[in-house]
Design an enzyme around this catalytic site. Structure first.
Site, PDB file in Angstrom:
ATOM      1  N   ASN A  57      -6.600   0.595  -3.006  1.00  0.00           N
ATOM      2  CA  ASN A  57      -7.437   1.295  -2.013  1.00  0.00           C
ATOM      3  C   ASN A  57      -6.872   2.653  -1.613  1.00  0.00           C
ATOM      4  OD1 ASN A  57      -5.339   0.146  -0.508  1.00  0.00           O
ATOM      5  ND2 ASN A  57      -6.639  -0.398   1.230  1.00  0.00           N
ATOM      6  N   ASP A  94       2.229  -7.058   2.264  1.00  0.00           N
ATOM      7  CA  ASP A  94       1.053  -6.296   2.703  1.00  0.00           C
ATOM      8  C   ASP A  94       1.494  -5.062   3.497  1.00  0.00           C
ATOM      9  OD1 ASP A  94      -1.529  -5.460   3.006  1.00  0.00           O
ATOM     10  OD2 ASP A  94      -2.180  -7.102   4.310  1.00  0.00           O
ATOM     11  N   HIS A 114      -2.563 -12.583   1.187  1.00  0.00           N
ATOM     12  CA  HIS A 114      -2.333 -12.794   2.636  1.00  0.00           C
ATOM     13  C   HIS A 114      -3.029 -14.014   3.264  1.00  0.00           C
ATOM     14  CE1 HIS A 114      -5.950 -10.333   2.600  1.00  0.00           C
ATOM     15  NE2 HIS A 114      -5.307  -9.187   2.524  1.00  0.00           N
ATOM     16  N   HIS A 165       0.869  -1.176   0.000  1.00  0.00           N
ATOM     17  CA  HIS A 165       0.000   0.000   0.000  1.00  0.00           C
ATOM     18  C   HIS A 165       0.907   1.227   0.000  1.00  0.00           C
ATOM     19  CE1 HIS A 165      -3.677  -2.345   0.776  1.00  0.00           C
ATOM     20  NE2 HIS A 165      -2.865  -3.134   1.460  1.00  0.00           N
ATOM     21  N   LEU A 166       0.877   1.981  -1.109  1.00  0.00           N
ATOM     22  CA  LEU A 166       1.727   3.174  -1.195  1.00  0.00           C
ATOM     23  C   LEU A 166       0.938   4.433  -0.838  1.00  0.00           C
ATOM     24  CD1 LEU A 166       3.850   2.344  -4.398  1.00  0.00           C
ATOM     25  CD2 LEU A 166       4.428   1.941  -1.992  1.00  0.00           C
ATOM     26  N   HIS A 174      -9.875  -9.936  -1.773  1.00  0.00           N
ATOM     27  CA  HIS A 174      -9.633  -9.876  -0.325  1.00  0.00           C
ATOM     28  C   HIS A 174     -10.488 -10.966   0.321  1.00  0.00           C
ATOM     29  CE1 HIS A 174      -8.786  -7.848   3.542  1.00  0.00           C
ATOM     30  NE2 HIS A 174     -10.016  -8.245   3.855  1.00  0.00           N
TER      31      HIS A 174
HETATM   32  O1  DOR Z   1      -4.154  -4.950   7.528  1.00  0.00           O
HETATM   33  C1  DOR Z   1      -4.551  -4.557   6.442  1.00  0.00           C
HETATM   34  N1  DOR Z   1      -4.346  -3.283   6.061  1.00  0.00           N
HETATM   35  N2  DOR Z   1      -5.199  -5.390   5.617  1.00  0.00           N
HETATM   36  C2  DOR Z   1      -5.784  -4.974   4.476  1.00  0.00           C
HETATM   37  O2  DOR Z   1      -6.350  -5.788   3.779  1.00  0.00           O
HETATM   38  C3  DOR Z   1      -5.754  -3.542   4.107  1.00  0.00           C
HETATM   39  C4  DOR Z   1      -4.581  -2.865   4.720  1.00  0.00           C
HETATM   40  C5  DOR Z   1      -4.635  -1.373   4.632  1.00  0.00           C
HETATM   41  O3  DOR Z   1      -4.962  -0.827   3.574  1.00  0.00           O
HETATM   42  O4  DOR Z   1      -4.272  -0.720   5.635  1.00  0.00           O
END
Ligand code: DOR
Length: 425
Positions: free
Chosen positions: A89, A300, A227, A57-58, A174
């Protein structure tokens, strides 16, 4: 330039031995005894294909207080990665071509590593209408995911698989059946009852994975399971692979190193989705990596700023940093634990994720003509994780203060140092 004296571990060719690697104009030009051009001494180091992370997640656009493409890819380079795949997201969601183009431009400008954006499956991650998958595929997007949010409707998921198959692209759902996780805070078990936190049962993951495996098999489409956290999921994937379902899967370092007991502290640094599980699940994830049921280790990497993450457990968002500790956790826990050989570890962190995502030019081979995307690490060096010196904009690592084995020394992207002598180049 010739990189000399390293133990070259290259799963794509099966090579594991000391040999020199010459690099010119961004590509490997020779592998052998030659020393051509400037000499870079790598005695005592392992030289491997640059690492590839299928799941990060950037946060940019929209959550630049947590991470940006520049800071996240700097963390990637420091962690030995030459390619990362950011999830959709963001705010706005990466559900149309504009966000894909924006992320690609930001990544090019930063120059720390290659970025392969994941497009959303549905508009706004809302789970009803399909996103602009075709327009994103035209920009090179190979994988679609609403990560963080499950696609609840089997009908929508089936259509997404069918549509993605048009380009032989991958759908990654997911894996959470949300009717079973309403208000969930941690792994369901004796401990969740004791701590008074709502449980996230293993079946919520397994029910969703089972459904998706059936749908992918029926459509002849490619599914990637993110995951993986439970023994039951590993078994479902093992069975599906045996019957020819086109499925790949990943596990995160926290799911093979930490157990739900950590939640006793109520320290939200341990809060993650899916949650930390029990010992038997951790053992099954390790076995899944060892026998190849799980193809890849993916971090993740989920940065959150302190003012959000350091709240009371129930209010804190789930997620942990991963990019700068993944290699060392794999060496310390899986190689030293006799779960994987060094070659298998490199395969799970580089070669296999690159293949699972059709990423050419990464994951090896280290051979003449191939792009020089490489990592050199010191397998003997022990170091203690210090959250304050990470390159990520956020600090939410559960490994702060932990001593690990194996440290990245150099990372090269098409022959250019992105990380050199333990510092960002
Ligand atoms: O722990 C998580 N954080 N699981 C996810 O599926 C999304 C992610 C997030 O975007 O923070």
């Amino acid at each position: 330039m010739t990189l000399t004296g390293a133990r070259v571990v290259d799963p794509a060719t099966g090579r594991d031995g000391v040999v020199n690697v010459t690099v010119a104009d961004g590509v490997v030009t020779a592998v052998g005894d030659q020393v051509e051009g400037r000499r870079v001494d790598l005695d005592g180091l392992v030289l491997a294909p640059g690492l590839v992370d299928l799941h990060v997640h950037l946060r940019e656009p929209g959550r630049e207080d947590a991470e940006t493409v520049a800071t996240g890819t700097a963390a990637a380079a420091a962690g030995g990665f030459t390619a990362v795949c950011p999830m959709a997201n963001t705010e706005p969601v990466c559900d149309h071509a504009g966000v894909v183009e924006q992320v690609l431009r930001l990544a090019r400008d930063a120059g720390h590593c290659d970025v392969f954006p994941t497009g959303a499956i549905t508009r706004g991650l809302r789970g009803d209408e399909l996103a602009e998958m075709g327009a994103m595929a035209a920009l090179g997007v190979r994988c679609f995911s609403d990560d963080g949010m499950p696609v609840r409707s089997a009908q929508v998921m089936r259509r997404a698989l069918e549509y993605a198959r048009t380009w032989d692209a991958i759908v990654c759902n997911h894996a959470e059946e949300s009717t079973l996780t309403d208000g969930a805070q941690m792994n369901e078990g004796e401990l969740s009852t004791l701590l008074g936190l709502a449980g996230w049962p293993a079946e919520a993951e397994e029910v969703m994975v089972a459904r998706d495996l059936v749908l992918a098999h029926g459509r002849g489409a490619r599914l990637h399971v993110p995951h993986v956290s439970t023994a039951g999921t590993v078994e479902l994937i093992r069975t599906a692979k045996a019957r020819g379902t086109r499925v790949t899967a990943e596990a995160a370092p926290h799911h093979f190193t930490l157990v739900d007991e950590a939640v006793r502290s109520y320290d939200p640094v341990y809060k993650v989705n899916p949650p930390l599980r029990g010992k038997a699940d951790v053992e099954a994830v390790r076995e899944g990596l060892a026998d190849g049921t799980l193809d890849a280790i993916a971090t993740d990497h989920a940065p959150h700023p302190p003012e959000q993450k350091e709240q009371e457990w129930v209010h804190a968002p789930p997620g942990m940093l991963g990019l700068e500790t993944a290699l060392a956790l794999t060496l310390t826990e899986l190689v030293d634990g006799d779960v994987l050989t060094v070659g298998q570890a490199v395969a799970a962190l580089s070669t296999k994720p690159a293949r699972a995502r059709d990423i050419d030019g990464h994951g090896g081979p280290i051979a003449p003509g191939a792009p020089a995307n490489l990592v050199a690490f010191d397998p003997a060096q022990r170091w203690t994780v210090d959250a304050q010196v990470l390159h990520s904009r956020s600090r939410n690592t559960p490994y702060a203060g932990t001593t690990l084995r194996g440290r990245v020394v150099h990372t090269l992207l098409r022959g250019r140092f992105t990380y050199r002598d333990g510092a960002l180049a």
